[in-house]
Design an enzyme around this catalytic site. Sequence first.
Site, short mmCIF file in Angstrom:
data_model
loop_
_atom_site.label_atom_id
_atom_site.label_comp_id
_atom_site.label_asym_id
_atom_site.label_seq_id
_atom_site.Cartn_x
_atom_site.Cartn_y
_atom_site.Cartn_z
CD GLU A 189 -3.26 0.06 0.07
OE1 GLU A 189 -2.69 0.47 -1.36
OE2 GLU A 189 -3.87 -1.07 0.49
CG HIS A 190 0.25 5.01 0.52
ND1 HIS A 190 -0.20 5.95 -0.47
CD2 HIS A 190 -1.08 4.31 1.18
CE1 HIS A 190 -1.59 6.60 0.48
NE2 HIS A 190 -2.06 5.86 1.38
CG ASP A 192 0.65 2.75 -6.32
OD1 ASP A 192 0.77 3.74 -5.34
OD2 ASP A 192 -0.49 3.07 -7.17
CB SER A 220 -24.60 3.55 -15.33
OG SER A 220 -23.95 2.85 -14.19
CG LEU A 256 -13.78 -4.04 -3.48
CD1 LEU A 256 -15.00 -5.13 -3.47
CD2 LEU A 256 -12.98 -5.33 -3.50
CD GLU A 305 -8.81 5.95 -12.44
OE1 GLU A 305 -9.18 5.08 -13.23
OE2 GLU A 305 -9.42 5.65 -11.26
CG ASP A 325 -6.36 0.81 -9.04
OD1 ASP A 325 -5.49 0.51 -8.87
OD2 ASP A 325 -7.02 2.16 -8.97
CE1 TYR A 356 -2.57 7.29 -3.46
CE2 TYR A 356 -2.95 9.21 -5.65
CZ TYR A 356 -2.41 8.63 -4.62
OH TYR A 356 -2.01 7.55 -5.87
P1 ADP Z 1 -13.00 2.51 -6.78
O1 ADP Z 1 -12.39 2.20 -6.11
O2 ADP Z 1 -14.31 1.52 -6.24
O3 ADP Z 1 -12.51 2.78 -7.85
P2 ADP Z 1 -13.54 5.22 -7.67
O4 ADP Z 1 -13.60 6.11 -6.52
O5 ADP Z 1 -11.42 5.73 -8.37
O6 ADP Z 1 -13.40 4.31 -6.41
O7 ADP Z 1 -14.84 5.38 -8.79
C1 ADP Z 1 -15.56 5.09 -8.53
C2 ADP Z 1 -16.51 5.75 -9.55
O8 ADP Z 1 -16.30 4.86 -11.15
C3 ADP Z 1 -17.80 6.37 -9.20
O9 ADP Z 1 -17.77 6.93 -9.08
C4 ADP Z 1 -18.00 6.21 -10.41
O10 ADP Z 1 -18.00 7.62 -11.48
C5 ADP Z 1 -17.98 5.31 -11.75
N1 ADP Z 1 -18.05 3.76 -11.65
C6 ADP Z 1 -17.92 2.86 -10.80
N2 ADP Z 1 -18.75 1.73 -11.25
C7 ADP Z 1 -19.87 3.03 -11.93
C8 ADP Z 1 -21.20 2.06 -12.71
N3 ADP Z 1 -21.08 0.74 -12.54
N4 ADP Z 1 -21.62 3.01 -13.33
C9 ADP Z 1 -21.19 3.78 -13.95
N5 ADP Z 1 -20.61 4.27 -13.22
C10 ADP Z 1 -19.45 3.83 -12.52
MG MG Z 2 -10.90 4.11 -8.66
#
Ligand code: ADP
Ligand code: MG
Length: 375
Positions: free
Chosen positions: A33-34, A36, A67, A123, A158, A170, A220
């Site tokens: 963790e931390h 990467d 979605s 996740l 991203e 990821d 972070y």
């Molecule tokens: P994580 O740890 O789950 O990746 P993040 O904050 O990095 O958390 O990413 C989450 C974001 O990814 C959500 O706020 C949304 O913008 C996008 N996302 C994840 N799953 C979906 C989905 N099923 N439909 C649309 N957007 C999604």
């Molecule tokens: Mg994410």
Amino acid sequence: MPRTQIEREFLRLFGNHPAVRSRAPGRVNIIGEHTDYNGGYVLPMAVDRYVEVACSADAEARIRVVSSAMGECTIGFARLEEHRGRGWMSYIAGVIHGLLARKIRIPGAQLLIESDLPVGAGLSSSAAMEVAVALALLQLADVVLERREVAQICLEAEHDFAGVPCGIMDQYAVLFGGGGNAMFLDCASQEFEKVPSIPPEFRLVLLDSGQSRQLAASGYRRRREECAEALEYLSQAGIRASSLSEVTPLALFSQQEKMPGRLFFRALHVIGENRRTIRAAAALRDGNMIALGRLMYRSHQSLAARYEVSTKELDRLVRWARNADGILGARLTGAGFGGYTVNLVKGSAVDEIVERSNTGSVVIGSGETASAWRI
Ligand code: ADP
Ligand code: MG
């Protein structure tokens, strides 16, 4: 006839049958963790929860997305910039941008996204969604792209479109992990080695601290800056390294008295966490879950005391885990400052742990690699 739930739903929404399906797993980082962004090691595995996509091509230069979790939007190929920094749509606009920038002629499309991955639980639902969308659009365009290139496109989406400064872990874990393997990844060279995943008699259980990660983004960033400062300090002291992961313990300790304590401990965490991650990969090869669990506890200790990204509530959950029968190891996961702990749990104890923890939980096992196919 559409066979699966997502295909039926697609037909209901868009009035035609999907031509392509894809599926991408979430990932959990077992340890590392931390490390990467410090050019170090991580040890993620694909999990058995997924983002699924169904899509079909049409003639217009835009993608209509639904979605189930987030709503719907239309993303025109000529107006991708409008979606920069606009929540969930920005990830998809970013993927489209990356594909078009590489001269991949993707068709207009209708796209349905469904997911059983909790958002923000560590996740990596974001990487799973980027990868599922990218693989579906590539399949629709009949283009085969190297997976490293797909990872790069998703990473850029991203960074540049969603504005999240994440590492490569990821996207790599989602694209290359899975199928019974975890991946021991060197974030500096982006080389990885597959190691056996957690054996099927064990589960990983995420436990919710109940604290939203409001401070996570600024915390972070601050940690990244501190690591850069630590590296700068060491280089002024004549220690040559292109990242903290290249600094030896001996070299670091030679500066302990002179260096600002905070920077010393940040660097010490990174160096120690890399060593723990190497040993955790060995423990997985040996199927030694007791050793793996101990390393997870030590990782948490270091994240709390040296890297200072834990909270009282995360610490309480980890202390609780130490005293719970059937848990072999636990640590905070992700950036910290709230969020979840990840617990290595004997399969037979999972139900009781979930019940007694008295908080939100997600139980996960090893998942399959991301893929796309024509229906
Ligand atoms: P994580 O740890 O789950 O990746 P993040 O904050 O990095 O958390 O990413 C989450 C974001 O990814 C959500 O706020 C949304 O913008 C996008 N996302 C994840 N799953 C979906 C989905 N099923 N439909 C649309 N957007 C999604
Ligand atoms: Mg994410």
